[in-house]
Write a protein that holds these residues in place. Structure first.
Motif, PDB file in Angstrom:
ATOM      1  N   LYS A  69      33.658  32.322 -30.219  1.00 16.31           N
ATOM      2  CA  LYS A  69      34.575  32.824 -29.188  1.00 16.31           C
ATOM      3  C   LYS A  69      34.176  32.143 -27.890  1.00 16.31           C
ATOM      4  O   LYS A  69      32.981  32.060 -27.573  1.00 16.31           O
ATOM      5  N   ALA A  70      35.163  31.656 -27.157  1.00 14.02           N
ATOM      6  CA  ALA A  70      34.866  30.984 -25.891  1.00 14.02           C
ATOM      7  C   ALA A  70      35.915  31.322 -24.854  1.00 14.02           C
ATOM      8  O   ALA A  70      37.059  31.661 -25.179  1.00 14.02           O
ATOM      9  N   LEU A  71      35.493  31.215 -23.604  1.00 14.35           N
ATOM     10  CA  LEU A  71      36.395  31.320 -22.460  1.00 14.35           C
ATOM     11  C   LEU A  71      36.456  29.933 -21.840  1.00 14.35           C
ATOM     12  O   LEU A  71      35.410  29.335 -21.567  1.00 14.35           O
ATOM     13  N   ILE A  72      37.659  29.438 -21.665  1.00 18.40           N
ATOM     14  CA  ILE A  72      37.826  28.100 -21.108  1.00 18.40           C
ATOM     15  C   ILE A  72      38.566  28.211 -19.787  1.00 18.40           C
ATOM     16  O   ILE A  72      39.675  28.742 -19.730  1.00 18.40           O
ATOM     17  N   ILE A  88      50.571  25.570 -24.841  1.00 24.08           N
ATOM     18  CA  ILE A  88      49.528  26.575 -25.093  1.00 24.08           C
ATOM     19  C   ILE A  88      50.059  27.710 -25.961  1.00 24.08           C
ATOM     20  O   ILE A  88      49.317  28.309 -26.741  1.00 24.08           O
ATOM     21  N   LYS A  89      51.341  28.030 -25.864  1.00 23.95           N
ATOM     22  CA  LYS A  89      51.934  29.079 -26.700  1.00 23.95           C
ATOM     23  C   LYS A  89      51.912  28.698 -28.174  1.00 23.95           C
ATOM     24  O   LYS A  89      51.926  29.566 -29.038  1.00 23.95           O
ATOM     25  N   VAL A  94      44.323  30.179 -29.435  1.00 22.39           N
ATOM     26  CA  VAL A  94      44.300  30.791 -28.108  1.00 22.39           C
ATOM     27  C   VAL A  94      44.795  32.221 -28.262  1.00 22.39           C
ATOM     28  O   VAL A  94      45.949  32.455 -28.591  1.00 22.39           O
ATOM     29  N   VAL A  95      43.899  33.183 -28.042  1.00 21.82           N
ATOM     30  CA  VAL A  95      44.291  34.587 -28.185  1.00 21.82           C
ATOM     31  C   VAL A  95      44.751  35.189 -26.865  1.00 21.82           C
ATOM     32  O   VAL A  95      45.408  36.227 -26.852  1.00 21.82           O
ATOM     33  N   MET A 106      43.779  28.414 -14.862  1.00 16.31           N
ATOM     34  CA  MET A 106      43.970  29.106 -16.135  1.00 16.31           C
ATOM     35  C   MET A 106      42.628  29.536 -16.708  1.00 16.31           C
ATOM     36  O   MET A 106      41.633  28.833 -16.571  1.00 16.31           O
ATOM     37  N   VAL A 107      42.631  30.686 -17.371  1.00 19.00           N
ATOM     38  CA  VAL A 107      41.481  31.131 -18.156  1.00 19.00           C
ATOM     39  C   VAL A 107      42.013  31.456 -19.546  1.00 19.00           C
ATOM     40  O   VAL A 107      42.921  32.270 -19.695  1.00 19.00           O
ATOM     41  N   LEU A 108      41.444  30.792 -20.546  1.00 17.08           N
ATOM     42  CA  LEU A 108      41.865  30.968 -21.928  1.00 17.08           C
ATOM     43  C   LEU A 108      40.750  31.627 -22.722  1.00 17.08           C
ATOM     44  O   LEU A 108      39.576  31.281 -22.550  1.00 17.08           O
TER      45      LEU A 108
END
Length: 156
Positions: A69-72, A88-89, A94-95, A106-108
């Motif tokens: 799990k990561a935050l980008i 991105i959709k 990408v959850v 943006m934060v993904l």
């Protein structure tokens, strides 16, 4: 979107549904001292008015093979957003994607089976702009419901 203010019974119903959306209407009705048809009508009204936007199962990503799990953080120039959003959709790993203030736009939140796939994805993202990635070691608060009435938030 909303046409009426929620009362304390509606708040209770929302809190119950956020804990367990599969709870039988009979049990919800017993908790709020109403009939099953009355609870059903309230839920239907809250769905119609946009207070309830859907129902979904919570799954265990690790059991499904998503071990990373990561935050980008991603810097997307405003003129690129019309291309970025459709892209991105379509990215199923990408959850969540949030447009934010600050150094990055943006934060993904993403889930991947391994760092190899994560690295490949980051490489693809960098066509939109600069990235900064945080790999999550543990999560102390998982996605959860919110108190239906913000005025009743209790801190423990």
């Amino acid at each position: 979107m909303k046409n009426h203010e929620l009362d304390s019974v509606d708040h209770t119903i929302l809190n119950i549904l956020q804990q367990n959306a599969k709870l039988p209407l009979k049990e919800i009705a017993e908790n709020v001292y109403l009939s099953v048809p009355a609870v059903s009508a309230r839920i239907e009204k809250m769905e119609k008015e946009g207070y309830i936007t859907g129902y979904q199962a919570q799954v265990n990503p690790i059991a499904l093979g998503y071990h990373i799990k990561a935050l980008i953080n991603l810097e997307v120039p405003p003129e690129e957003k019309s291309v970025f959003y459709p892209y991105i959709k379509e990215c199923l790993n990408v959850v969540e994607c949030n447009c934010v203030t600050g150094e990055y736009s943006m934060v993904l939140e993403v889930l991947f089976p391994s760092t190899v796939e994560l690295d490949k994805f980051i490489g693809e993202l960098q066509r939109f702009g600069r990235t900064k990635t945080l790999i999550v070691f543990s999560t102390s608060v998982e996605h959860r419901g919110i108190p239906a009435n913000p005025n009743e938030i209790v801190r423990e």
